[in-house]
Design a protein around this motif. Structure first.
Motif, short mmCIF file in Angstrom:
data_model
loop_
_atom_site.label_atom_id
_atom_site.label_comp_id
_atom_site.label_asym_id
_atom_site.label_seq_id
_atom_site.Cartn_x
_atom_site.Cartn_y
_atom_site.Cartn_z
N TYR A 84 -52.63 18.05 -64.00
CA TYR A 84 -53.20 16.78 -64.43
C TYR A 84 -52.57 15.61 -63.68
O TYR A 84 -51.36 15.55 -63.48
N SER A 85 -53.42 14.69 -63.30
CA SER A 85 -52.99 13.45 -62.66
C SER A 85 -53.65 12.29 -63.40
O SER A 85 -54.87 12.31 -63.65
N ILE A 86 -52.87 11.30 -63.78
CA ILE A 86 -53.42 10.16 -64.50
C ILE A 86 -54.38 9.37 -63.62
O ILE A 86 -55.21 8.62 -64.13
N PHE A 87 -54.30 9.55 -62.31
CA PHE A 87 -55.20 8.83 -61.40
C PHE A 87 -56.55 9.55 -61.27
O PHE A 87 -57.56 8.91 -60.99
N HIS A 88 -56.56 10.87 -61.46
CA HIS A 88 -57.80 11.62 -61.35
C HIS A 88 -58.49 11.81 -62.70
O HIS A 88 -59.71 11.98 -62.76
N GLU B 249 -61.46 15.29 -63.07
CA GLU B 249 -61.24 15.51 -61.64
C GLU B 249 -59.91 16.18 -61.31
O GLU B 249 -59.66 16.50 -60.15
N SER B 250 -59.06 16.37 -62.31
CA SER B 250 -57.79 17.06 -62.06
C SER B 250 -58.05 18.53 -61.75
O SER B 250 -58.96 19.15 -62.30
N ARG B 251 -57.23 19.11 -60.88
CA ARG B 251 -57.44 20.48 -60.40
C ARG B 251 -57.12 21.49 -61.49
O ARG B 251 -56.08 21.44 -62.12
N PHE B 252 -58.03 22.45 -61.71
CA PHE B 252 -57.85 23.51 -62.70
C PHE B 252 -56.97 24.61 -62.11
O PHE B 252 -57.23 25.10 -61.02
N VAL B 253 -55.89 24.99 -62.85
CA VAL B 253 -54.94 25.98 -62.34
C VAL B 253 -54.77 27.17 -63.29
O VAL B 253 -53.89 28.01 -63.08
N PHE C 195 -46.92 16.11 -67.51
CA PHE C 195 -47.89 16.12 -68.60
C PHE C 195 -48.50 17.51 -68.83
O PHE C 195 -48.63 17.96 -69.97
N SER C 196 -48.87 18.20 -67.77
CA SER C 196 -49.53 19.50 -67.93
C SER C 196 -48.57 20.54 -68.49
O SER C 196 -48.92 21.31 -69.40
N PHE C 197 -47.35 20.59 -67.96
CA PHE C 197 -46.38 21.58 -68.41
C PHE C 197 -46.00 21.35 -69.86
O PHE C 197 -45.97 22.30 -70.67
N THR C 198 -45.73 20.12 -70.26
CA THR C 198 -45.33 19.85 -71.64
C THR C 198 -46.50 20.03 -72.60
O THR C 198 -46.29 20.38 -73.77
N THR C 199 -47.72 19.81 -72.15
CA THR C 199 -48.88 20.11 -72.98
C THR C 199 -48.99 21.61 -73.22
O THR C 199 -49.33 22.05 -74.33
N ALA C 200 -48.72 22.40 -72.19
CA ALA C 200 -48.71 23.86 -72.35
C ALA C 200 -47.64 24.28 -73.36
O ALA C 200 -47.88 25.17 -74.20
#
Length: 301
Positions: free
Chosen positions: A44-48, A52-56, A267-272
């Motif tokens: 996740y990117s706050i700018f995208h 539009e953030s890349r799915f991993v 953000f992505s890691f802590t959300t996980a």
């Protein structure tokens, strides 16, 4: 018939209108944020943004279990939660049983008020009280000095930190939890106690044979709710008491999410991490609720 139907619809409409603020609160602040969990599967990117953030996929979950620090944080969280359940859960019940045996109303109300008063103090105040009391020149060390014991910096000692967290939590919330059990005890039929007295039952036997079975549904409900929040920590409490010297034994999932997610931008890691914690809590509360309903017939749903 039509008039009755109109009356029922009117009553239902009024009830829905009264419930509307609460429903909107849960929709806006509880259910809509669930959509944000998708960033656990993105870089996740706050700018995208979300779209539009890349799915991993499960990249962050895999990293989570390979991350040595997270394993230690999970261990700290489970240990602290276990101590709080073992010590903190029975404490309000024990106090409620003791207060229920007091017959002097004025004394009972005074003690009850003093016990639940700390609940209304913020953790900033409670943390400050414990830090001052347990500091090098605090009251505890002054008392130890009277017996020839050298001063101990409790707040920076890893051996004492978990005990301080559990003790402060019990001190602050034990009175508030006690109210629930006292309310449940107030609904016990007094004729049961009168019959027990006629049969020669003493106070101890009345407590075991009447009071505890009567409030068993309340005890089970409170226990299941506590288990469901087992991996949750009081962030305000931990931030008030935690310091760098005790972080190896005091860092828990919630403080790590705050520190690495909000302050570190992961953000992505802590959300996980947060999603993993929520799933574990859901599995535990559903499983234990099913077990409780099969064994005791009581559950939270």
């Amino acid at each position: 018939m039509k008039n009755r139907l109109k009356l029922r619809i009117g009553d239902s409409g009024l009830l829905w209108l009264i419930a509307l603020p609460g429903i909107l609160y849960f929709i806006v602040f509880k259910y809509m944020p669930l959509l944000g969990n998708v960033i656990a599967f993105q870089d996740y990117s706050i700018f995208h943004g979300l779209m539009e953030s890349r799915f991993v996929g499960f990249k962050h979950f895999i990293f989570m279990f390979q991350y040595e620090e997270f394993i230690n944080i999970l261990k700290n969280t489970v240990l602290l939660s276990f101590y709080q359940i073992v010590i903190g859960f029975p404490a309000p019940l024990f106090l409620a049983l003791l207060l229920n045996e007091i017959r002097l109303s004025l004394y009972k109300r005074t003690v009850q008020t003093l016990l639940y008063l700390p609940h209304f103090l913020s953790w900033v105040i409670v943390g400050g009280i414990f830090i001052n009391v347990l500091s090098i020149d605090g009251v505890v060390n002054q008392l130890l000095g009277l017996f020839g014991v050298s001063s101990i910096d409790f707040m920076t000692d890893k051996n004492f930190f978990r005990s301080i967290v559990v003790t402060s939590g019990v001190w602050k919330e034990v009175g508030w939890g006690m109210i629930i059990y006292l309310a449940a005890m107030s609904g016990v039929n007094p004729h049961l106690y009168e019959s027990a007295v006629v049969d020669g039952a003493k106070r101890w036997r009345q407590m075991w044979s009447i009071t505890l079975p009567a409030i068993a549904p309340a005890i089970i409900t409170m226990f299941l709710l506590r288990i469901g929040n087992m991996l949750d920590a009081n962030v305000e409490q931990m931030l008030a008491l935690l310091n760098p010297l005790v972080r190896p034994v005091g860092e828990v999932i919630d403080t790590y999410v705050y520190r690495a997610g909000l302050m570190g931008g992961q953000f992505s890691f802590t959300t996980a991490v947060g999603l993993f914690k929520s799933l574990i809590g859901l599995i535990m509360i559903v499983g234990l609720n099913m077990f409780s309903k099969r064994t005791t017939g009581n559950g939270i749903y």
